[in-house]
Structure formats: C-alpha cells, structure tokens
Motif scaffolding. Structure first.
Motif, PDB file in Angstrom:
ATOM      1  N   GLN A   9       0.852  -1.014  -0.251  1.00 20.52           N
ATOM      2  CA  GLN A   9      -0.104  -0.228  -0.102  1.00 20.52           C
ATOM      3  C   GLN A   9       0.903   1.360   0.091  1.00 20.52           C
ATOM      4  O   GLN A   9       0.687   1.955  -0.673  1.00 20.52           O
ATOM      5  CB  GLN A   9      -0.393  -0.314   1.090  1.00 20.52           C
ATOM      6  CG  GLN A   9      -2.315  -0.690   1.254  1.00 20.52           C
ATOM      7  CD  GLN A   9      -2.902  -0.062   2.396  1.00 20.52           C
ATOM      8  OE1 GLN A   9      -2.808  -0.689   3.818  1.00 20.52           O
ATOM      9  NE2 GLN A   9      -4.190  -0.711   2.574  1.00 20.52           N
ATOM     10  N   ARG A  10       1.816   1.054   0.923  1.00 23.72           N
ATOM     11  CA  ARG A  10       2.610   2.356   1.319  1.00 23.72           C
ATOM     12  C   ARG A  10       3.768   2.912  -0.977  1.00 23.72           C
ATOM     13  O   ARG A  10       3.771   3.699  -1.319  1.00 23.72           O
ATOM     14  CB  ARG A  10       3.892   2.494   2.197  1.00 23.72           C
ATOM     15  CG  ARG A  10       4.860   3.571   2.046  1.00 23.72           C
ATOM     16  CD  ARG A  10       6.074   2.937   3.123  1.00 23.72           C
ATOM     17  NE  ARG A  10       7.103   3.835   3.205  1.00 23.72           N
ATOM     18  CZ  ARG A  10       8.397   3.276   2.933  1.00 23.72           C
ATOM     19  NH1 ARG A  10       8.648   2.431   3.964  1.00 23.72           N
ATOM     20  NH2 ARG A  10       9.751   4.484   3.442  1.00 23.72           N
ATOM     21  N   LEU A  11       3.790   1.649  -1.285  1.00 22.84           N
ATOM     22  CA  LEU A  11       4.587   1.478  -2.375  1.00 22.84           C
ATOM     23  C   LEU A  11       3.563   2.213  -4.146  1.00 22.84           C
ATOM     24  O   LEU A  11       4.055   3.238  -3.903  1.00 22.84           O
ATOM     25  CB  LEU A  11       4.906   0.650  -3.000  1.00 22.84           C
ATOM     26  CG  LEU A  11       5.596   0.288  -4.447  1.00 22.84           C
ATOM     27  CD1 LEU A  11       6.969   1.026  -4.470  1.00 22.84           C
ATOM     28  CD2 LEU A  11       6.691  -1.357  -5.096  1.00 22.84           C
ATOM     29  N   ALA A  12       1.971   1.330  -3.303  1.00 27.97           N
ATOM     30  CA  ALA A  12       1.394   2.168  -4.239  1.00 27.97           C
ATOM     31  C   ALA A  12       0.768   3.673  -4.555  1.00 27.97           C
ATOM     32  O   ALA A  12       0.466   4.469  -5.248  1.00 27.97           O
ATOM     33  CB  ALA A  12      -0.284   1.275  -4.255  1.00 27.97           C
ATOM     34  N   GLU A  13       1.346   4.419  -3.050  1.00 30.55           N
ATOM     35  CA  GLU A  13       1.025   5.816  -2.704  1.00 30.55           C
ATOM     36  C   GLU A  13       2.045   6.776  -2.873  1.00 30.55           C
ATOM     37  O   GLU A  13       1.794   7.277  -3.398  1.00 30.55           O
ATOM     38  CB  GLU A  13       0.339   5.245  -1.306  1.00 30.55           C
ATOM     39  CG  GLU A  13      -0.855   5.044  -1.081  1.00 30.55           C
ATOM     40  CD  GLU A  13      -1.180   4.964   0.913  1.00 30.55           C
ATOM     41  OE1 GLU A  13      -0.822   5.786   1.589  1.00 30.55           O
ATOM     42  OE2 GLU A  13      -1.686   4.957   1.523  1.00 30.55           O
ATOM     43  N   ASP A  14       3.327   5.714  -3.010  1.00 25.00           N
ATOM     44  CA  ASP A  14       4.204   6.564  -2.899  1.00 25.00           C
ATOM     45  C   ASP A  14       4.544   6.919  -4.805  1.00 25.00           C
ATOM     46  O   ASP A  14       5.022   7.821  -5.612  1.00 25.00           O
ATOM     47  CB  ASP A  14       6.142   5.981  -2.933  1.00 25.00           C
ATOM     48  CG  ASP A  14       6.146   6.215  -1.967  1.00 25.00           C
ATOM     49  OD1 ASP A  14       4.770   6.661  -0.879  1.00 25.00           O
ATOM     50  OD2 ASP A  14       6.643   5.457  -0.899  1.00 25.00           O
ATOM     51  N   VAL A  15       4.160   5.982  -5.971  1.00 18.75           N
ATOM     52  CA  VAL A  15       3.861   5.810  -7.247  1.00 18.75           C
ATOM     53  C   VAL A  15       3.337   6.327  -7.621  1.00 18.75           C
ATOM     54  O   VAL A  15       2.393   5.560  -9.041  1.00 18.75           O
ATOM     55  CB  VAL A  15       4.701   5.096  -7.740  1.00 18.75           C
ATOM     56  CG1 VAL A  15       6.176   4.191  -7.147  1.00 18.75           C
ATOM     57  CG2 VAL A  15       3.937   3.373  -7.152  1.00 18.75           C
ATOM     58  N   GLN A  16       1.519   6.896  -6.878  1.00 17.99           N
ATOM     59  CA  GLN A  16       0.632   6.851  -7.762  1.00 17.99           C
ATOM     60  C   GLN A  16       0.186   7.865  -8.512  1.00 17.99           C
ATOM     61  O   GLN A  16      -0.489   7.837  -9.825  1.00 17.99           O
ATOM     62  CB  GLN A  16      -1.011   7.621  -6.631  1.00 17.99           C
ATOM     63  CG  GLN A  16      -0.237   8.589  -5.638  1.00 17.99           C
ATOM     64  CD  GLN A  16      -1.235   8.789  -4.291  1.00 17.99           C
ATOM     65  OE1 GLN A  16      -2.552   8.722  -4.390  1.00 17.99           O
ATOM     66  NE2 GLN A  16      -1.358  10.006  -3.823  1.00 17.99           N
ATOM     67  N   ASP A  17       0.513   9.201  -8.950  1.00 19.40           N
ATOM     68  CA  ASP A  17       1.579  10.492  -9.858  1.00 19.40           C
ATOM     69  C   ASP A  17       1.824   9.325 -11.022  1.00 19.40           C
ATOM     70  O   ASP A  17       1.260  10.023 -12.318  1.00 19.40           O
ATOM     71  CB  ASP A  17       1.957  10.464  -9.627  1.00 19.40           C
ATOM     72  CG  ASP A  17       1.806  11.588  -8.538  1.00 19.40           C
ATOM     73  OD1 ASP A  17       0.601  12.333  -8.187  1.00 19.40           O
ATOM     74  OD2 ASP A  17       2.652  12.396  -7.858  1.00 19.40           O
ATOM     75  N   LEU A  18       2.657   8.409 -10.779  1.00 14.86           N
ATOM     76  CA  LEU A  18       3.287   7.481 -12.607  1.00 14.86           C
ATOM     77  C   LEU A  18       2.274   6.385 -12.397  1.00 14.86           C
ATOM     78  O   LEU A  18       1.947   5.738 -14.326  1.00 14.86           O
ATOM     79  CB  LEU A  18       4.161   7.060 -11.968  1.00 14.86           C
ATOM     80  CG  LEU A  18       5.189   8.026 -12.191  1.00 14.86           C
ATOM     81  CD1 LEU A  18       6.653   8.008 -11.734  1.00 14.86           C
ATOM     82  CD2 LEU A  18       5.316   9.260 -13.220  1.00 14.86           C
ATOM     83  N   GLY A  19       1.714   5.392 -11.660  1.00 13.41           N
ATOM     84  CA  GLY A  19       0.981   4.398 -11.719  1.00 13.41           C
ATOM     85  C   GLY A  19       0.089   4.123 -11.105  1.00 13.41           C
ATOM     86  O   GLY A  19      -0.634   4.991  -9.958  1.00 13.41           O
ATOM     87  N   PHE A  20      -1.109   3.219 -11.274  1.00 10.96           N
ATOM     88  CA  PHE A  20      -2.284   3.157 -10.352  1.00 10.96           C
ATOM     89  C   PHE A  20      -2.161   1.663 -10.142  1.00 10.96           C
ATOM     90  O   PHE A  20      -1.677   0.074 -10.841  1.00 10.96           O
ATOM     91  CB  PHE A  20      -3.781   3.242 -10.961  1.00 10.96           C
ATOM     92  CG  PHE A  20      -3.310   2.037 -12.020  1.00 10.96           C
ATOM     93  CD1 PHE A  20      -4.092   1.320 -12.335  1.00 10.96           C
ATOM     94  CD2 PHE A  20      -3.212   2.535 -13.574  1.00 10.96           C
ATOM     95  CE1 PHE A  20      -4.687   0.450 -13.510  1.00 10.96           C
ATOM     96  CE2 PHE A  20      -3.135   1.945 -15.203  1.00 10.96           C
ATOM     97  CZ  PHE A  20      -4.382   0.684 -15.178  1.00 10.96           C
ATOM     98  N   VAL A  21      -2.675   0.815  -8.923  1.00 12.38           N
ATOM     99  CA  VAL A  21      -3.175  -1.287  -8.654  1.00 12.38           C
ATOM    100  C   VAL A  21      -3.812  -1.122  -9.669  1.00 12.38           C
ATOM    101  O   VAL A  21      -5.525  -1.595  -9.727  1.00 12.38           O
ATOM    102  CB  VAL A  21      -3.327  -0.792  -7.147  1.00 12.38           C
ATOM    103  CG1 VAL A  21      -3.108  -2.339  -6.521  1.00 12.38           C
ATOM    104  CG2 VAL A  21      -2.530  -0.053  -6.387  1.00 12.38           C
ATOM    105  N   GLU A  22      -2.880  -2.406 -10.744  1.00  9.46           N
ATOM    106  CA  GLU A  22      -3.717  -2.775 -11.571  1.00  9.46           C
ATOM    107  C   GLU A  22      -3.787  -4.093 -11.115  1.00  9.46           C
ATOM    108  O   GLU A  22      -5.806  -4.337 -11.534  1.00  9.46           O
ATOM    109  CB  GLU A  22      -2.798  -3.570 -12.975  1.00  9.46           C
ATOM    110  CG  GLU A  22      -3.874  -3.843 -14.231  1.00  9.46           C
ATOM    111  CD  GLU A  22      -2.905  -4.005 -15.107  1.00  9.46           C
ATOM    112  OE1 GLU A  22      -2.492  -4.816 -15.257  1.00  9.46           O
ATOM    113  OE2 GLU A  22      -2.801  -3.170 -15.659  1.00  9.46           O
TER     114      GLU A  22
END
Length: 233
Positions: A166-179
């Motif tokens: 979850q932390r990693l997904a939030e850190d890169v949310q500007d570039l990607g999304f949880v598929e």
C-alpha cells in the motif's frame, strides 16, 4: 566465363538450390516469390527496373533482359494472367525489406511486465532504491509486478507485506495505479502496478528528450567554438 558472369549465374540459381534443400529436408514450401529460373510460365507481364511497363514478353526474353541489366526477374503477382514480373536486385530488395521490418518492430509498442521483489522488513535505503526502479519502469510505460517474499515467521504477519505494498502504491500513484490488488500466493504476496501513460506515449517522450539533449550538446559545442575564435584572433 568471367567472374561477373559466374556471380550472376550463382545468384540466379541460389534460390533454386535453397528450395531443393528445403524439399530434401522435408521443409515447407517457401513463401518467397519465385525468381529467375524458378518461374515456369511461357510469358510474363514485365515491369522494368524503374517501374516502367514493358508489356507482355516471352519468359526467355524477360530472362535475357534480366541478364543484360545484371538484375533478377522477380514474380510480384503470381495470380495475374500472365504473371507480373519485375526486374530488380532481389538481394538488395530483401535487405531493405528486412531493415524496414526491423524499424517497424523497434517502433512497435510492447507493454512489458517488470518484476520487483521486496522483503517485509526492508531497509529504508533499499526501499528507496527499489522504488526508484519501479518509478523508472512506470515512466517507460511498463507494468510492474511487486512481490513481497515472506520467510520463516514472517509468514504469520501478512499485514506487513500488505502495508508495504500500500505504501509503495501511494508513493508512485502519480505514475501508476494498482491494476491487481495484493493477494497471497504461497510464501509471497503479489501486486501489479499499471502505468498511467501508454507505452507509445512513453517512447515518444523518450525520443523527444533524447533529441533535446542532443540539440543542447550541439548548441553548447557551437557556442564554445564561437567563443574561442576571438581569442585566437
């Protein structure tokens, strides 16, 4: 027989030898067009080296013209009546076609799934390094499969891996999304991140950035040369 004549004869018969070898090995019939002596029709509609229409001529005459121009007689429309043949350098034609196909494949957008493996109790510095790789992959338009590897007693604490994902997904949310949401797979927990940008867009931006850097380097070099001229004078 002079060397050029021997080479011309060898080139015209090379395709025939290749076809015979394939048949002897039980291979499939080649999808390449028939050339020179492999053409078995009484007459052809001939197209010249520059695309000019020569007209319907006997096959022997077409082969004679091919030898005169030191070119190949290539069947370009086998289903026509009579078949359409063109005078060309078949070796050069195949090479240029291969280069075009290679360039097309290079510009083709293929989404690649990269993989990044982490431990539940990863060191902050290692986390930043791994995150940097994920950021780079997403900027390139690639998907990223994140795998949390549990060992020993860590398997009884799956929440650690879930929080890390979850932390990693939030850190890169500007570039990607949880598929693909985090899910347990044996001793591992897996999540897939998808890029916001398409692969084609990422490739176009990368080419533009490379061209800009090249232009900037050339501009700096030109400015330095201009600055040196008054000093030498």
């Amino acid at each position: 027989m002079c060397f050029s004549a021997r080479w011309s004869l060898y080139r015209r018969n090379a395709a025939v030898r290749q076809a015979v070898a394939w048949c002897n090995r039980g291979g499939s019939i080649s999808a390449e067009p028939r050339i020179n002596d492999r053409i078995r029709v009484p007459e052809v509609r001939l197209v010249g080296p520059s695309g000019e229409q020569v007209g319907i001529v006997p096959l022997a005459k077409a082969l004679e013209l091919a030898q005169e121009y030191d070119l190949d007689l290539v069947e370009v429309a086998a289903n026509a009546r009579p078949p359409v043949c063109k005078l060309m350098d078949y070796g050069k034609f195949k090479y240029e076609s291969a280069m075009k196909a290679r360039e097309a494949r290079k510009n083709q957008a293929h989404t690649v799934i990269k993989e990044m493996k982490l431990r539940p109790k990863i060191d902050p510095h290692d986390y930043d390094t791994k995150k940097g790789h994920v950021v780079r992959f997403l900027k390139q338009g690639d998907k990223v499969k994140i795998t949390i590897m549990f060992r020993g007693r860590e398997q009884s604490r799956p929440e650690l891996g879930f929080r890390l994902l979850q932390r990693l997904a939030e850190d890169v949310q500007d570039l990607g999304f949880v598929e693909s949401n985090p899910k347990q797979d044996g001793r591992n927990m897996i999540m897939v991140l998808g890029p916001h940008k398409k692969k084609t867009e990422a490739m176009a931006e990368a080419r533009e950035a490379q061209a800009a850097r090249k232009a900037e380097r050339q501009g700096v070099g030109h400015a330095e040369e201009t600055a040196e001229e008054p000093a030498e004078a």
